[in-house]
Design an enzyme around this catalytic site. Sequence first.
Site, PDB file in Angstrom:
ATOM      1  N   ARG A 198     -15.690  12.897 -53.069  1.00 45.03           N
ATOM      2  CA  ARG A 198     -15.778  12.990 -51.601  1.00 45.03           C
ATOM      3  C   ARG A 198     -15.221  11.741 -50.941  1.00 45.03           C
ATOM      4  O   ARG A 198     -14.597  11.809 -49.875  1.00 45.03           O
ATOM      5  CB  ARG A 198     -17.228  13.245 -51.179  1.00 45.03           C
TER       6      ARG A 198
ATOM      7  N   ARG B  20     -30.464  10.094 -51.078  1.00 49.86           N
ATOM      8  CA  ARG B  20     -30.638  11.005 -49.941  1.00 49.86           C
ATOM      9  C   ARG B  20     -31.438  12.241 -50.373  1.00 49.86           C
ATOM     10  O   ARG B  20     -31.174  12.818 -51.426  1.00 49.86           O
ATOM     11  CB  ARG B  20     -29.270  11.446 -49.400  1.00 49.86           C
TER      12      ARG B  20
ATOM     13  N   LYS C 119     -23.916   8.922 -40.360  1.00 45.02           N
ATOM     14  CA  LYS C 119     -23.457   9.652 -39.170  1.00 45.02           C
ATOM     15  C   LYS C 119     -24.511  10.643 -38.690  1.00 45.02           C
ATOM     16  O   LYS C 119     -24.838  10.688 -37.518  1.00 45.02           O
ATOM     17  CB  LYS C 119     -22.160  10.432 -39.467  1.00 45.02           C
TER      18      LYS C 119
ATOM     19  N   ARG D 106     -12.170  16.659 -39.823  1.00 52.37           N
ATOM     20  CA  ARG D 106     -12.057  15.957 -41.095  1.00 52.37           C
ATOM     21  C   ARG D 106     -10.613  15.911 -41.578  1.00 52.37           C
ATOM     22  O   ARG D 106     -10.340  15.329 -42.628  1.00 52.37           O
ATOM     23  CB  ARG D 106     -12.897  16.679 -42.140  1.00 52.37           C
TER      24      ARG D 106
ATOM     25  N   ARG E  37     -29.078  17.345 -52.466  1.00 50.71           N
ATOM     26  CA  ARG E  37     -27.927  18.241 -52.348  1.00 50.71           C
ATOM     27  C   ARG E  37     -27.121  18.224 -53.648  1.00 50.71           C
ATOM     28  O   ARG E  37     -26.943  17.176 -54.249  1.00 50.71           O
ATOM     29  CB  ARG E  37     -27.014  17.775 -51.200  1.00 50.71           C
TER      30      ARG E  37
HETATM   31  P1  ADP Z   1     -21.413  14.074 -45.575  1.00 46.59           P
HETATM   32  O1  ADP Z   1     -22.905  13.933 -45.615  1.00 46.59           O
HETATM   33  O2  ADP Z   1     -20.706  13.652 -46.775  1.00 46.59           O
HETATM   34  O3  ADP Z   1     -20.801  13.493 -44.341  1.00 46.59           O
HETATM   35  P2  ADP Z   1     -21.245  16.861 -44.698  1.00 46.59           P
HETATM   36  O4  ADP Z   1     -22.616  17.394 -44.671  1.00 46.59           O
HETATM   37  O5  ADP Z   1     -20.610  16.518 -43.397  1.00 46.59           O
HETATM   38  O6  ADP Z   1     -21.191  15.634 -45.695  1.00 46.59           O
HETATM   39  O7  ADP Z   1     -20.265  17.882 -45.444  1.00 46.59           O
HETATM   40  C1  ADP Z   1     -20.609  18.414 -46.712  1.00 46.59           C
HETATM   41  C2  ADP Z   1     -19.422  19.230 -47.224  1.00 46.59           C
HETATM   42  O8  ADP Z   1     -19.155  20.326 -46.338  1.00 46.59           O
HETATM   43  C3  ADP Z   1     -18.099  18.468 -47.318  1.00 46.59           C
HETATM   44  O9  ADP Z   1     -17.971  17.735 -48.526  1.00 46.59           O
HETATM   45  C4  ADP Z   1     -17.092  19.634 -47.234  1.00 46.59           C
HETATM   46  O10 ADP Z   1     -17.002  20.340 -48.451  1.00 46.59           O
HETATM   47  C5  ADP Z   1     -17.761  20.556 -46.222  1.00 46.59           C
HETATM   48  N1  ADP Z   1     -17.349  20.246 -44.828  1.00 46.59           N
HETATM   49  C6  ADP Z   1     -18.135  19.782 -43.816  1.00 46.59           C
HETATM   50  N2  ADP Z   1     -17.428  19.629 -42.688  1.00 46.59           N
HETATM   51  C7  ADP Z   1     -16.154  20.007 -42.980  1.00 46.59           C
HETATM   52  C8  ADP Z   1     -14.948  20.050 -42.248  1.00 46.59           C
HETATM   53  N3  ADP Z   1     -14.892  19.660 -40.949  1.00 46.59           N
HETATM   54  N4  ADP Z   1     -13.829  20.487 -42.887  1.00 46.59           N
HETATM   55  C9  ADP Z   1     -13.858  20.882 -44.166  1.00 46.59           C
HETATM   56  N5  ADP Z   1     -14.955  20.844 -44.927  1.00 46.59           N
HETATM   57  C10 ADP Z   1     -16.118  20.421 -44.350  1.00 46.59           C
HETATM   58  P1  ADP Z   2     -23.787  10.959 -43.290  1.00 46.17           P
HETATM   59  O1  ADP Z   2     -24.177  11.992 -42.260  1.00 46.17           O
HETATM   60  O2  ADP Z   2     -22.796   9.957 -42.781  1.00 46.17           O
HETATM   61  O3  ADP Z   2     -23.387  11.570 -44.599  1.00 46.17           O
HETATM   62  P2  ADP Z   2     -26.680  10.402 -43.495  1.00 46.17           P
HETATM   63  O4  ADP Z   2     -27.126  10.221 -42.088  1.00 46.17           O
HETATM   64  O5  ADP Z   2     -27.025  11.664 -44.179  1.00 46.17           O
HETATM   65  O6  ADP Z   2     -25.092  10.098 -43.593  1.00 46.17           O
HETATM   66  O7  ADP Z   2     -27.235   9.164 -44.342  1.00 46.17           O
HETATM   67  C1  ADP Z   2     -26.981   9.064 -45.754  1.00 46.17           C
HETATM   68  C2  ADP Z   2     -28.251   8.550 -46.452  1.00 46.17           C
HETATM   69  O8  ADP Z   2     -28.459   7.171 -46.084  1.00 46.17           O
HETATM   70  C3  ADP Z   2     -29.533   9.275 -46.062  1.00 46.17           C
HETATM   71  O9  ADP Z   2     -30.370   9.298 -47.192  1.00 46.17           O
HETATM   72  C4  ADP Z   2     -30.123   8.407 -44.952  1.00 46.17           C
HETATM   73  O10 ADP Z   2     -31.551   8.523 -44.873  1.00 46.17           O
HETATM   74  C5  ADP Z   2     -29.714   7.010 -45.397  1.00 46.17           C
HETATM   75  N1  ADP Z   2     -29.434   6.079 -44.291  1.00 46.17           N
HETATM   76  C6  ADP Z   2     -28.915   6.361 -43.068  1.00 46.17           C
HETATM   77  N2  ADP Z   2     -28.783   5.245 -42.332  1.00 46.17           N
HETATM   78  C7  ADP Z   2     -29.211   4.224 -43.120  1.00 46.17           C
HETATM   79  C8  ADP Z   2     -29.320   2.806 -42.933  1.00 46.17           C
HETATM   80  N3  ADP Z   2     -28.951   2.205 -41.787  1.00 46.17           N
HETATM   81  N4  ADP Z   2     -29.798   2.062 -43.952  1.00 46.17           N
HETATM   82  C9  ADP Z   2     -30.173   2.664 -45.113  1.00 46.17           C
HETATM   83  N5  ADP Z   2     -30.082   3.975 -45.355  1.00 46.17           N
HETATM   84  C10 ADP Z   2     -29.618   4.758 -44.376  1.00 46.17           C
END
Ligand code: ADP
Ligand code: ADP
Length: 212
Positions: free
Chosen positions: A168, A125, A13, A88, A157
Site C-alpha cells: 500500500r 490499528r 487521516k 487516490r 483489517r
Molecule cells: P488507508 O487506511 O490505508 O488510508 P482506506 O481505508 O482509505 O485505507 O482504503 C483501503 C483500501 O480501499 C485501499 O487500499 C484500496 O484498495 C481501496 N480504496 C479506498 N479508496 C480508494 C480510492 N479512492 N481508489 C481506489 N481504491 C480505493
Molecule cells: P488513515 O485514515 O490515514 O489510514 P487512521 O486514522 O486509521 O489513518 O490511523 C491509523 C492508526 O494510527 C489507527 O490505529 C489510529 O488509531 C492511529 N493513530 C491516528 N493518529 C495517531 C497519532 N497522532 N498518534 C498515534 N497513533 C495514531
Amino acid sequence: MKLLFLGPPGAGKGTQAVRTAERLGIPHIATGNMLREAVAAGTELGLLAKEVMARGDLVSDDLVIAMLEDRIARPDAATGFILDGFPRTIAQGEALAERLGDEALDGAVYIGVEDDEIVRRISGRRTCPNQHVYHVDDNPPEVSGICDVDGEALVQRDDDAEHVVRNRLLVYREQTEPLVEFYSSRGLRIHPVNGLGDLDEIEAAIAATLDI
Ligand code: ADP
Ligand code: ADP
C-alpha cells in the site's frame, strides 16, 4: 466547506477527518469505509473490490468515481464534505474537478508521517464493523477489544497485515502522492500538518491552519 485529507495510509487521516467534519457539521466521506461496507454487504461492487483491497492495490477508477459521485450527490453533502481516501489517482482528481465544476475545493490537509511509524500504527490499528478506529497502544478503547461507541468487537483489517501495508505504501508513492503536485499546480491551498504527536494537538493544529 469542501476539503480533502491527503497523506499516506495510516497517517491518521480518518481519525482527524472525523474530528474536523464534526467541528464543521459536514459529512466525512471515506471511500475505504464505503468499500469495506460494500464488501461486508456482499454487493456487486463489494465482490469486485474484495480481492483488490486484500492485496493493497487500488480499486478501479471507474468504480470508485461512480461510488463517490453518488455519495456527494446526496443532500447532506450539499453544503460541504471532507473527502478521506479520495482522490487516490490523478484520474480521480480530474473526475472530481469535472464533477465540481465551478464549486472549487476549499483546501487540502496533508498529514505527513514517515514509513516506520506508519507500519507501527497500522500494525496496532483495530476497527469495529461500523468503522470506528482505535490503536492498541496510542488510542485504545476503554475496554480492550470492544468499541466504545457501539460495543462491537474490534478486529484487525486483512489489509493491515505488514506485507500488504508495504504494498500500500508503494501504491501510495506511485499513484497518490503525485496528487500533491497536481493540486498545488492548480492553485489549491495545501495545509501541511505534522502527523506525529498527540491526537488532540493534531486536531487543534488542523483547526488552526483551516481557521475554523
Ligand atoms: P488507508 O487506511 O490505508 O488510508 P482506506 O481505508 O482509505 O485505507 O482504503 C483501503 C483500501 O480501499 C485501499 O487500499 C484500496 O484498495 C481501496 N480504496 C479506498 N479508496 C480508494 C480510492 N479512492 N481508489 C481506489 N481504491 C480505493
Ligand atoms: P488513515 O485514515 O490515514 O489510514 P487512521 O486514522 O486509521 O489513518 O490511523 C491509523 C492508526 O494510527 C489507527 O490505529 C489510529 O488509531 C492511529 N493513530 C491516528 N493518529 C495517531 C497519532 N497522532 N498518534 C498515534 N497513533 C495514531
